[in-house]
Write a protein that holds these residues in place. Structure first.
Motif, PDB file in Angstrom:
ATOM      1  N   PRO A 122       0.795  -1.226   0.000  1.00 25.21           N
ATOM      2  CA  PRO A 122       0.000   0.000   0.000  1.00 25.21           C
ATOM      3  C   PRO A 122       0.832   1.282   0.000  1.00 25.21           C
ATOM      4  N   LYS A 123       2.090   1.187   0.414  1.00 26.56           N
ATOM      5  CA  LYS A 123       2.965   2.364   0.420  1.00 26.56           C
ATOM      6  C   LYS A 123       3.743   2.404  -0.888  1.00 26.56           C
ATOM      7  N   CYS A 124       3.544   3.491  -1.626  1.00 24.41           N
ATOM      8  CA  CYS A 124       4.097   3.595  -2.976  1.00 24.41           C
ATOM      9  C   CYS A 124       4.981   4.827  -3.119  1.00 24.41           C
ATOM     10  N   LYS A 182      -2.966   3.356  -7.859  1.00 24.61           N
ATOM     11  CA  LYS A 182      -4.147   2.881  -7.128  1.00 24.61           C
ATOM     12  C   LYS A 182      -4.517   1.463  -7.560  1.00 24.61           C
ATOM     13  N   SER A 183      -4.416   1.181  -8.863  1.00 23.76           N
ATOM     14  CA  SER A 183      -4.756  -0.155  -9.363  1.00 23.76           C
ATOM     15  C   SER A 183      -3.801  -1.228  -8.839  1.00 23.76           C
ATOM     16  N   GLY A 239      -2.717  -1.176  -5.781  1.00 23.60           N
ATOM     17  CA  GLY A 239      -2.949  -1.290  -4.348  1.00 23.60           C
ATOM     18  C   GLY A 239      -2.389  -0.159  -3.507  1.00 23.60           C
ATOM     19  N   ALA A 240      -1.850   0.861  -4.120  1.00 27.97           N
ATOM     20  CA  ALA A 240      -1.273   1.982  -3.365  1.00 27.97           C
ATOM     21  C   ALA A 240      -2.372   2.790  -2.681  1.00 27.97           C
ATOM     22  N   THR A 241      -2.188   3.029  -1.394  1.00 27.92           N
ATOM     23  CA  THR A 241      -3.113   3.879  -0.644  1.00 27.92           C
ATOM     24  C   THR A 241      -2.408   5.098  -0.066  1.00 27.92           C
ATOM     25  N   SER A 242      -1.094   5.068  -0.019  1.00 25.45           N
ATOM     26  CA  SER A 242      -0.298   6.177   0.511  1.00 25.45           C
ATOM     27  C   SER A 242       0.899   6.380  -0.421  1.00 25.45           C
ATOM     28  N   GLN A 251      -2.794  12.996  -1.886  1.00 27.49           N
ATOM     29  CA  GLN A 251      -2.400  11.588  -1.768  1.00 27.49           C
ATOM     30  C   GLN A 251      -0.945  11.430  -1.314  1.00 27.49           C
ATOM     31  N   LYS A 307       2.303  11.893   0.949  1.00 26.97           N
ATOM     32  CA  LYS A 307       2.554  12.063   2.383  1.00 26.97           C
ATOM     33  C   LYS A 307       3.947  12.597   2.691  1.00 26.97           C
TER      34      LYS A 307
END
Length: 194
Positions: A38-40, A113-114, A116-119, A140, A142
């Motif tokens: 999730p961390k990209c 996002k596709s 799985g990145a959320t942050s 988006q 951080k």
């Protein structure tokens, strides 16, 4: 205009390193992708471009530490020696925010996002610091990190306002300037003040 200091190493080779990620094409944009989670990190390269030196090798190290890393090929397969006589025009052509913004919003962010990145975090070297300060205006993102940040001369070249650009950033930044980099990126400079 040369963005690299006089005694810089120039374009580095890969030393035979074999990349761990793969290149995926989305629309007209190639993306080097490595890792998952999730961390990209959106990695923004230097003037030497998508296939330069040890960029992918270093991205692979971040992937091994648990990050999804995406390197967009904003230059579309080109690069320029910073000592070339037409380097200024090349930089102007590649630093067109209207086009870069379309790539970011229509391709890079949905792709992340596709996967799985959320942050998101932004990392940039040299020319890539321009993209870091632009990307970090988006909610988006951080954090942003710029090695040998070259956004100050790029902003000037493009007729933009550095203070305004920095004021739009919504997350912490780490500028890691080399000795000859702009004072605005150093301790006490405009970046820290803003």
């Amino acid at each position: 205009m040369a963005c690299c200091p006089k005694d810089a190493l120039g374009k580095l080779g890969t030393g035979g390193y074999v990349n761990k990620g793969k290149v995926e094409k989305v629309g007209t944009l190639d993306l080097y992708v490595v890792g998952s989670g999730p961390k990209c990190i959106i990695w923004n390269y230097d003037i030497f471009g998508f296939d330069s030196g040890r960029t992918r090798q270093t991205a692979d190290l971040f992937a091994e530490a648990g990050y999804l890393v995406i390197i967009p090929d904003f230059y579309r397969g080109t690069w320029k020696d910073p000592t070339a006589p037409d380097v200024v025009q090349f930089i102007k052509d590649q630093t067109n925010w209207a086009e870069l913004k379309q790539d970011l919003e229509k391709i890079v962010l949905p792709f992340a996002k596709s996967k799985g990145a959320t942050s998101l975090g932004a990392l940039g070297t040299c020319w890539g610091s321009y993209m870091v300060v632009r990307e970090c205006a988006y909610e988006q993102f951080k954090a942003g990190v710029s090695w040998h940040p070259s956004h100050p001369p790029l902003v000037g070249l493009m007729g933009e306002n550095e203070k305004l650009l920095l004021a739009n950033i919504n997350c912490p930044q780490l500028f890691m300037p080399a000795g000859a980099d702009a004072e605005s990126c150093k301790k006490g400079g405009l970046g820290e003040q803003t």
